[in-house]
Design a protein around this motif. Structure first.
Motif, PDB file in Angstrom:
ATOM      1  N   ALA A  62       0.860  -1.212  -0.140  1.00 45.07           N
ATOM      2  CA  ALA A  62       0.009  -0.141  -0.144  1.00 45.07           C
ATOM      3  C   ALA A  62       0.871   1.260   0.043  1.00 45.07           C
ATOM      4  CB  ALA A  62      -0.772   0.125   1.239  1.00 45.07           C
ATOM      5  N   VAL A  63       0.280   2.422  -0.584  1.00 42.02           N
ATOM      6  CA  VAL A  63       1.077   3.663  -0.598  1.00 42.02           C
ATOM      7  C   VAL A  63       0.009   4.444  -0.190  1.00 42.02           C
ATOM      8  CG1 VAL A  63       2.586   3.247  -2.439  1.00 42.02           C
ATOM      9  CG2 VAL A  63       0.433   4.319  -3.050  1.00 42.02           C
ATOM     10  N   SER A  64       0.655   5.593   0.641  1.00 39.34           N
ATOM     11  CA  SER A  64      -0.208   6.508   1.199  1.00 39.34           C
ATOM     12  C   SER A  64       0.121   7.918   1.356  1.00 39.34           C
ATOM     13  CB  SER A  64      -0.559   6.246   2.805  1.00 39.34           C
ATOM     14  OG  SER A  64       0.542   6.253   3.559  1.00 39.34           O
ATOM     15  N   ALA A  65      -0.393   9.155   1.407  1.00 43.71           N
ATOM     16  CA  ALA A  65      -0.010  10.419   1.528  1.00 43.71           C
ATOM     17  C   ALA A  65      -0.950  10.900   2.649  1.00 43.71           C
ATOM     18  CB  ALA A  65      -0.337  10.963   0.285  1.00 43.71           C
ATOM     19  N   ARG A  66       0.016  11.541   3.699  1.00 44.38           N
ATOM     20  CA  ARG A  66      -0.469  12.151   4.875  1.00 44.38           C
ATOM     21  C   ARG A  66      -0.496  13.687   4.602  1.00 44.38           C
ATOM     22  NH1 ARG A  66       1.289  14.007   9.904  1.00 44.38           N
ATOM     23  NH2 ARG A  66      -0.270  13.597  11.703  1.00 44.38           N
ATOM     24  N   LEU A  67      -1.661  14.405   4.735  1.00 44.08           N
ATOM     25  CA  LEU A  67      -1.545  15.850   4.414  1.00 44.08           C
ATOM     26  C   LEU A  67      -2.268  16.515   5.602  1.00 44.08           C
ATOM     27  CD1 LEU A  67      -3.199  15.779   0.871  1.00 44.08           C
ATOM     28  CD2 LEU A  67      -0.761  15.586   1.692  1.00 44.08           C
ATOM     29  N   PRO A  68      -1.308  17.282   6.718  1.00 38.97           N
ATOM     30  CA  PRO A  68      -1.798  17.978   7.733  1.00 38.97           C
ATOM     31  C   PRO A  68      -2.026  19.309   7.640  1.00 38.97           C
ATOM     32  CG  PRO A  68       0.567  17.542   8.030  1.00 38.97           C
ATOM     33  CD  PRO A  68       0.217  17.160   6.477  1.00 38.97           C
ATOM     34  N   LEU A  69      -3.343  19.615   7.972  1.00 36.19           N
ATOM     35  CA  LEU A  69      -3.542  21.120   8.226  1.00 36.19           C
ATOM     36  C   LEU A  69      -3.413  21.689   9.728  1.00 36.19           C
ATOM     37  CD1 LEU A  69      -4.493  23.771   6.979  1.00 36.19           C
ATOM     38  CD2 LEU A  69      -6.860  23.112   7.461  1.00 36.19           C
ATOM     39  N   VAL A  70      -2.616  22.621   9.973  1.00 31.25           N
ATOM     40  CA  VAL A  70      -2.437  23.085  11.313  1.00 31.25           C
ATOM     41  C   VAL A  70      -2.940  24.499  11.594  1.00 31.25           C
ATOM     42  CG1 VAL A  70      -0.461  23.082  13.286  1.00 31.25           C
ATOM     43  CG2 VAL A  70      -0.122  21.648  11.229  1.00 31.25           C
ATOM     44  N   ARG A  71      -3.675  24.386  12.658  1.00 34.77           N
ATOM     45  CA  ARG A  71      -4.211  25.890  13.044  1.00 34.77           C
ATOM     46  C   ARG A  71      -3.476  26.079  14.379  1.00 34.77           C
ATOM     47  NH1 ARG A  71      -7.651  27.732  17.144  1.00 34.77           N
ATOM     48  NH2 ARG A  71      -8.892  29.446  16.381  1.00 34.77           N
ATOM     49  N   VAL A  72      -2.639  27.299  14.376  1.00 31.72           N
ATOM     50  CA  VAL A  72      -1.987  27.699  15.759  1.00 31.72           C
ATOM     51  C   VAL A  72      -2.763  28.939  16.177  1.00 31.72           C
ATOM     52  CG1 VAL A  72       0.539  26.641  15.222  1.00 31.72           C
ATOM     53  CG2 VAL A  72      -0.073  29.050  14.237  1.00 31.72           C
ATOM     54  N   MET A  73      -2.631  29.133  17.524  1.00 37.84           N
ATOM     55  CA  MET A  73      -3.327  30.336  18.060  1.00 37.84           C
ATOM     56  C   MET A  73      -2.746  30.739  19.276  1.00 37.84           C
ATOM     57  SD  MET A  73      -5.671  32.572  17.966  1.00 37.84           S
ATOM     58  CE  MET A  73      -6.559  33.527  18.951  1.00 37.84           C
ATOM     59  N   ILE A  74      -2.270  31.782  19.354  1.00 36.48           N
ATOM     60  CA  ILE A  74      -1.755  32.417  20.571  1.00 36.48           C
ATOM     61  C   ILE A  74      -2.478  33.552  21.174  1.00 36.48           C
ATOM     62  CG2 ILE A  74       0.217  33.666  21.587  1.00 36.48           C
ATOM     63  CD1 ILE A  74       1.016  31.055  20.859  1.00 36.48           C
ATOM     64  N   ARG A  75      -2.887  33.508  22.361  1.00 34.27           N
ATOM     65  CA  ARG A  75      -3.414  34.677  23.093  1.00 34.27           C
ATOM     66  C   ARG A  75      -2.557  34.959  24.120  1.00 34.27           C
ATOM     67  NH1 ARG A  75      -8.122  31.288  22.988  1.00 34.27           N
ATOM     68  NH2 ARG A  75      -8.012  30.722  25.144  1.00 34.27           N
ATOM     69  N   ALA A  76      -2.077  36.110  24.014  1.00 33.59           N
ATOM     70  CA  ALA A  76      -1.129  36.825  24.887  1.00 33.59           C
ATOM     71  C   ALA A  76      -1.525  38.156  25.661  1.00 33.59           C
ATOM     72  CB  ALA A  76       0.130  37.180  24.099  1.00 33.59           C
ATOM     73  N   SER A  77      -1.460  38.309  26.564  1.00 32.25           N
ATOM     74  CA  SER A  77      -1.838  39.622  27.380  1.00 32.25           C
ATOM     75  C   SER A  77      -0.933  40.061  28.499  1.00 32.25           C
ATOM     76  CB  SER A  77      -3.175  39.263  27.924  1.00 32.25           C
ATOM     77  OG  SER A  77      -3.130  38.416  29.274  1.00 32.25           O
ATOM     78  N   ILE A  78      -0.830  41.187  28.757  1.00 24.84           N
ATOM     79  CA  ILE A  78      -0.048  41.817  29.671  1.00 24.84           C
ATOM     80  C   ILE A  78      -0.896  42.622  30.801  1.00 24.84           C
ATOM     81  CG2 ILE A  78       2.048  43.583  30.073  1.00 24.84           C
ATOM     82  CD1 ILE A  78       2.642  43.345  27.245  1.00 24.84           C
ATOM     83  N   PRO A  79      -1.100  42.018  31.920  1.00 22.44           N
ATOM     84  CA  PRO A  79      -1.947  42.694  32.629  1.00 22.44           C
ATOM     85  C   PRO A  79      -1.453  44.216  33.026  1.00 22.44           C
ATOM     86  CG  PRO A  79      -1.261  40.397  33.666  1.00 22.44           C
ATOM     87  CD  PRO A  79      -0.595  40.687  32.335  1.00 22.44           C
ATOM     88  N   PRO A  80      -2.418  45.399  33.061  1.00 18.41           N
ATOM     89  CA  PRO A  80      -1.828  46.480  33.659  1.00 18.41           C
ATOM     90  C   PRO A  80      -1.203  46.582  35.088  1.00 18.41           C
ATOM     91  CG  PRO A  80      -4.319  46.681  33.050  1.00 18.41           C
ATOM     92  CD  PRO A  80      -3.759  45.035  33.138  1.00 18.41           C
ATOM     93  N   ASP A  81      -0.018  47.312  35.092  1.00 17.47           N
ATOM     94  CA  ASP A  81       0.765  47.330  36.201  1.00 17.47           C
ATOM     95  C   ASP A  81       0.959  48.763  36.670  1.00 17.47           C
ATOM     96  OD1 ASP A  81       3.017  47.300  38.105  1.00 17.47           O
ATOM     97  OD2 ASP A  81       4.101  45.564  37.240  1.00 17.47           O
ATOM     98  N   SER A  82       0.645  49.216  38.109  1.00 21.50           N
ATOM     99  CA  SER A  82       0.788  50.193  38.513  1.00 21.50           C
ATOM    100  C   SER A  82       2.156  50.910  38.497  1.00 21.50           C
ATOM    101  CB  SER A  82       0.046  50.309  39.927  1.00 21.50           C
ATOM    102  OG  SER A  82       0.679  49.478  40.937  1.00 21.50           O
ATOM    103  N   ALA A  83       3.164  50.086  38.358  1.00 20.20           N
ATOM    104  CA  ALA A  83       4.360  50.485  38.508  1.00 20.20           C
ATOM    105  C   ALA A  83       4.960  50.886  37.054  1.00 20.20           C
ATOM    106  CB  ALA A  83       5.331  49.351  39.110  1.00 20.20           C
TER     107      ALA A  83
END
Length: 201
Positions: A62-83
Motif C-alpha cells: 500500500a502507498v499513502s499520503a498524509r496531508l496535515p492542516l495545522v491551526r496555531v493560535m496564541i492569546r497573549a496579554s500583559i496585565p496593567p501594572d501600576s508600577a
C-alpha cells in the motif's frame, strides 16, 4: 493493516494541544508555580488535522499520503501594572535594537498553515509483520524569530524513515503491536535569535 488491492482508505485523526505559561521578571515558569500576577500571560493552542489517503496496490503493498492542516493560535496579554512595568516592556519591544513584534494575539491570516506532509509505502511480510518507508517533506511553517510566542507547524526538514511492525494476537481479545522506527533527518536552514527567550522578559 493494509487495504485490499484497489481500495482507497481515508483516515481523519485530529489532535489538539493546549498549554499555558506565564513570564515574570524572574523568567519563565509554569502557571501554577506562583501566586503573583504574571507580567505576560500566554495561552497557546495547536490543532493538527491530518488527512491520510491510503491506496492498496496489491493485497500486501500500500502507498499513502498524509496531508496535515495545522491551526496555531496564541492569546497573549500583559496585565496593567501600576508600577509601569507593562509600559516599559512595550517600549523595549518597540526598540529597533530588538526588532521584536509587539505582544498580541495571533492574527486571523496567520493561523492556518500546512504541516509536514508525508509519503509512505508499506509492505506486509510474513506472520503479521510489515515494513514501511516514510518520506517526510519540508512543507511545514517555521515560527518567526521576531515573534516571542510564535508556534511552528512543522520541522520544515526532509526526513527519511524506515520501520518494522510486528502484530501478535493473544487469544481472541488481545492484540499486541510492536513498532520499531529509525529516522534520518536531512539538514535544514532556520533563523534563530541567540539570547534565551526569557531574558528579554
Amino acid at each position: 493493516d493494509i487495504p485490499r488491492a484497489g481500495t482507497l482508505r481515508v483516515t481523519f485523526d485530529p489532535v489538539i494541544s493546549a498549554w499555558d505559561n506565564e513570564f515574570t521578571p524572574a523568567g519563565r515558569r509554569p502557571l501554577a508555580a506562583s501566586l503573583l500576577p504574571a507580567k505576560v500571560f500566554v495561552h497557546a493552542e495547536r490543532r493538527v488535522t491530518p488527512l491520510t489517503l491510503e491506496f492498496g496496490v496489491t493485497d500486501r503493498i500500500a502507498v499513502s499520503a498524509r496531508l496535515p492542516l495545522v491551526r496555531v493560535m496564541i492569546r497573549a496579554s500583559i496585565p496593567p501594572d501600576s508600577a509601569g512595568a507593562d509600559s516599559a516592556l512595550a517600549a523595549r519591544l518597540a526598540d529597533t535594537s530588538y526588532a521584536f513584534a509587539p505582544i498580541a494575539n495571533t492574527r486571523r491570516g496567520l493561523r492556518y498553515f500546512a504541516g509536514d506532509a508525508e509519503l509512505q509505502a508499506k509492505a506486509r511480510a510474513w506472520g503479521g509483520s510489515a515494513v514501511l518507508l516514510v518520506v517526510r517533506l519540508p512543507t511545514g511553517h517555521l515560527d518567526s524569530p521576531h515573534n516571542l510566542f510564535d508556534l511552528a507547524t512543522g520541522d520544515h526538514q526532509t526526513d527519511i524513515e524506515v520501520g518494522a511492525i510486528q502484530e501478535l494476537k493473544v487469544g481472541s481479545r488481545l492484540w499486541l503491536n510492536l513498532s520499531v522506527r529509525g529516522t534520518h533527518q536531512r539538514p535544514g536552514t532556520r533563523e534563530r535569535r541567540v539570547a534565551p527567550q526569557a531574558s528579554l522578559l
